[in-house]
Scaffold this active site. Sequence first.
Site, PDB file in Angstrom:
ATOM      1  N   GLU A   1      23.112 -42.461 -20.689  1.00  0.00           N
ATOM      2  CA  GLU A   1      22.558 -42.189 -19.319  1.00  0.00           C
ATOM      3  C   GLU A   1      20.814 -42.569 -19.884  1.00  0.00           C
ATOM      4  O   GLU A   1      20.120 -42.766 -19.337  1.00  0.00           O
ATOM      5  CB  GLU A   1      22.151 -40.670 -19.556  1.00  0.00           C
ATOM      6  CG  GLU A   1      21.740 -40.377 -18.271  1.00  0.00           C
ATOM      7  CD  GLU A   1      21.483 -38.377 -17.809  1.00  0.00           C
ATOM      8  OE1 GLU A   1      21.893 -38.309 -17.340  1.00  0.00           O
ATOM      9  OE2 GLU A   1      20.715 -37.717 -19.495  1.00  0.00           O
TER      10      GLU A   1
ATOM     11  N   HIS B   1      47.987 -43.574 -29.489  1.00  0.00           N
ATOM     12  CA  HIS B   1      49.570 -43.360 -28.733  1.00  0.00           C
ATOM     13  C   HIS B   1      49.400 -43.471 -26.737  1.00  0.00           C
ATOM     14  O   HIS B   1      49.585 -42.998 -26.215  1.00  0.00           O
ATOM     15  CB  HIS B   1      50.124 -41.535 -29.248  1.00  0.00           C
ATOM     16  CG  HIS B   1      50.895 -42.064 -30.247  1.00  0.00           C
ATOM     17  ND1 HIS B   1      51.830 -42.557 -30.610  1.00  0.00           N
ATOM     18  CD2 HIS B   1      50.084 -41.539 -31.815  1.00  0.00           C
ATOM     19  CE1 HIS B   1      51.819 -42.523 -31.975  1.00  0.00           C
ATOM     20  NE2 HIS B   1      50.582 -41.750 -32.478  1.00  0.00           N
TER      21      HIS B   1
ATOM     22  N   LYS C   1      22.270 -37.400  -6.232  1.00  0.00           N
ATOM     23  CA  LYS C   1      21.409 -35.867  -5.632  1.00  0.00           C
ATOM     24  C   LYS C   1      20.948 -36.278  -4.166  1.00  0.00           C
ATOM     25  O   LYS C   1      21.391 -35.270  -3.782  1.00  0.00           O
ATOM     26  CB  LYS C   1      20.291 -35.724  -6.611  1.00  0.00           C
ATOM     27  CG  LYS C   1      21.224 -35.718  -8.414  1.00  0.00           C
ATOM     28  CD  LYS C   1      19.411 -34.695  -9.005  1.00  0.00           C
ATOM     29  CE  LYS C   1      20.116 -34.729 -10.321  1.00  0.00           C
ATOM     30  NZ  LYS C   1      19.189 -33.995 -11.347  1.00  0.00           N
TER      31      LYS C   1
HETATM   32  O1  LIG Z   1      18.431 -29.063 -17.671  1.00  0.00           O
HETATM   33  P1  LIG Z   1      18.977 -30.211 -16.180  1.00  0.00           P
HETATM   34  O2  LIG Z   1      17.646 -30.270 -15.679  1.00  0.00           O
HETATM   35  O3  LIG Z   1      19.946 -29.470 -15.084  1.00  0.00           O
HETATM   36  O4  LIG Z   1      19.659 -31.011 -16.146  1.00  0.00           O
HETATM   37  C1  LIG Z   1      20.743 -31.569 -16.695  1.00  0.00           C
HETATM   38  C2  LIG Z   1      20.935 -32.696 -16.425  1.00  0.00           C
HETATM   39  O5  LIG Z   1      21.005 -33.339 -15.917  1.00  0.00           O
HETATM   40  C3  LIG Z   1      20.061 -34.741 -15.718  1.00  0.00           C
HETATM   41  O6  LIG Z   1      19.149 -34.788 -15.339  1.00  0.00           O
HETATM   42  C4  LIG Z   1      20.812 -36.254 -15.108  1.00  0.00           C
HETATM   43  O7  LIG Z   1      21.206 -35.410 -13.266  1.00  0.00           O
HETATM   44  C5  LIG Z   1      20.398 -34.728 -17.430  1.00  0.00           C
HETATM   45  O8  LIG Z   1      19.714 -36.084 -17.272  1.00  0.00           O
HETATM   46  C6  LIG Z   1      20.520 -33.762 -17.093  1.00  0.00           C
HETATM   47  O9  LIG Z   1      20.749 -33.349 -19.249  1.00  0.00           O
END
Ligand SMILES: O=P(O)(O)OC[C@H]1O[C@](O)(CO)[C@@H](O)[C@@H]1O
Length: 613
Positions: free
Chosen positions: A392, A421, A526
């Site tokens: 990321e 394995h 998203k």
């Molecule tokens: O802590 P949040 O805001 O729920 O985000 C969870 C995860 O989602 C992300 O933003 C990626 O969608 C990550 O960087 C982060 O760790």
Amino acid sequence: MASSSLSSIYSPSSSFKSELKSLYKITSSHLGSSTHSPNNSKSRFTVHAVAREVSNDVVHKLKKENVGLEKNPNALWKRYVDWLYQHKELGLYLDVSRVGFSDEFIEEMEPRLQKAFKDMEELEKGAIANPDERRMVGHYWLRSPHLAPNSFLRLQIENTLEAVCQFANDVVSGKIKTPSGSRFTQILSVGIGGSALGPQFVAEALAPDNPPLKIRFIDNTDPAGIDHQIAQLGPELATTLVIVISKSGGTPETRNGLLEVQKAFREAGLIFSKQGVAITQENSLLDNTARIEGWLARFPMFDWVGGRTSEMSAVGLLPAALQGIDIREMLAGAASMDEANRTTVVRDNPAALLAMCWYWATDGVGSKDMVVLPYKDSLLLFSRYLQQLVMESLGKEFDLDGNRVNQGISVYGNKGSTDQHAYIQQLREGVHNFFATFIEVLRDRPPGHDWELEPGVTCGDYLFGMLQGTRSALYSNDRESITVTVQEVTPRSVGALVALYERAVGLYASLVNINAYHQPGVEAGKKAAGEVLALQKRVLQVLNEASCQEPVEPLTLDEIAHRCHCEDDIEMIYKIIAHMAANDRALIAEGSCGSPRSIKVYLGECNVDELYV
Ligand SMILES: O=P(O)(O)OC[C@H]1O[C@](O)(CO)[C@@H](O)[C@@H]1O
């Protein structure tokens, strides 16, 4: 850096090596066959075809000149000793001798690394190191609050740590009780990504066999997975502390997990707010919900700490403390590692050595994957944790100057020797698209518990032998590897490992000129998920209207798409229908889901209230 005491531990002439020959097929096929043959094309270090000219011109050129990895045992031993990094106080070693970088490469990288050190220094002083989001990047202050750029931030960190310790002590000691007056026995952690992976890794690595509170995780929006966790808790739901973790406070998977858990509480006649704890940014949706509903406690997540580097914030510390893990030791280990990583002498800086090796191994463009192999069951989740931290952070489309670079390094791995394995066969003999990182733990068992299952050989000797054998087997076939060694898996060494990789990622990002601290790519998925759910609502509305007619009017996919004004989305409409049908929420009147053009669909029930929405 070189340790004379280590030489006996790692002696290449150890007689144990010969015993290993019979242990494992891959290992036995090569041990002892270490003659250097520079003209043998098989042993040539070939440059990966996809290496591009962007930032890797230097490494590309130098690798071409490098005809193969060093195979002469004496020269290799010298290279090992010359490059071995040791952190005495932490009992941590870093061996980069099995990465084939040349002296010229080191020279070429020196100014780039000095620039990376400078960037890191600025970051630690509070520069806006995440330019897109206009944010400081302060995870290093969490373990050294005195380094925070102002006293307000320092106090925030110290007060939060104090509050975490106090709350954990009160829960563990029974001062803070459940509504029925009994002690809390379980933690249910709800969070995803950086709000889950660190706590999961640390729990697996460090939780004692009988922790004061046992931990479970909901880290997805999979209903069956959530049901499983709640079912496993059974009546202990009444003594479960639910920690909801989300930096943004608005991540859908986490919100869904919370709503599902709250439903389970209602059905069990329990009051969620008396057992709920939120860790999130001030004034986020989650924070406001927790405040308005009067949850048991709230802890802050700071704007300047990213999810994937939040293990040393309340995100990682609270669950750890509740499991009886010494969080001050974790912080101390991380602080010591940070200190070691502040030197600008590359050889003495373990994070810089890692970043440099990654650059060499991947041509500075991610042309090879990083396979992480901890030889210790308790470190199983380290590779998964690193997967987010590295991918990321480094997986970016554009560099800081706006050039399209499509950077990144792929990370995978589980644990040795188990993976021997599974896929080590391909690593040694198949497509050459990786470099390995072995994580070695010297202490096999607590003192006084070991025994010899064969004369002179313990179970742990086998594990050790498998690691050394695989390392040798890979190297003899020109597969490079790094080895990180710790004495024991302790809160201190785990803190140090986290800090080591956080810094290595930051330095590497500077080497390839990218922003390691944002994640714009995640938004696309998203957004698309949101669009699918919006489309589903329209499909449902159209189906509802048709299903409320007398007689009910089953619709084809084309008709649904037409009435939704979404002809271009017919494939997605089909998938929505298939999913709803599999969950008894849409009924198939004609045809079957296997032949999309034939189906006619309706809803089992007409919802009059929804008709004119
Ligand atoms: O802590 P949040 O805001 O729920 O985000 C969870 C995860 O989602 C992300 O933003 C990626 O969608 C990550 O960087 C982060 O760790």
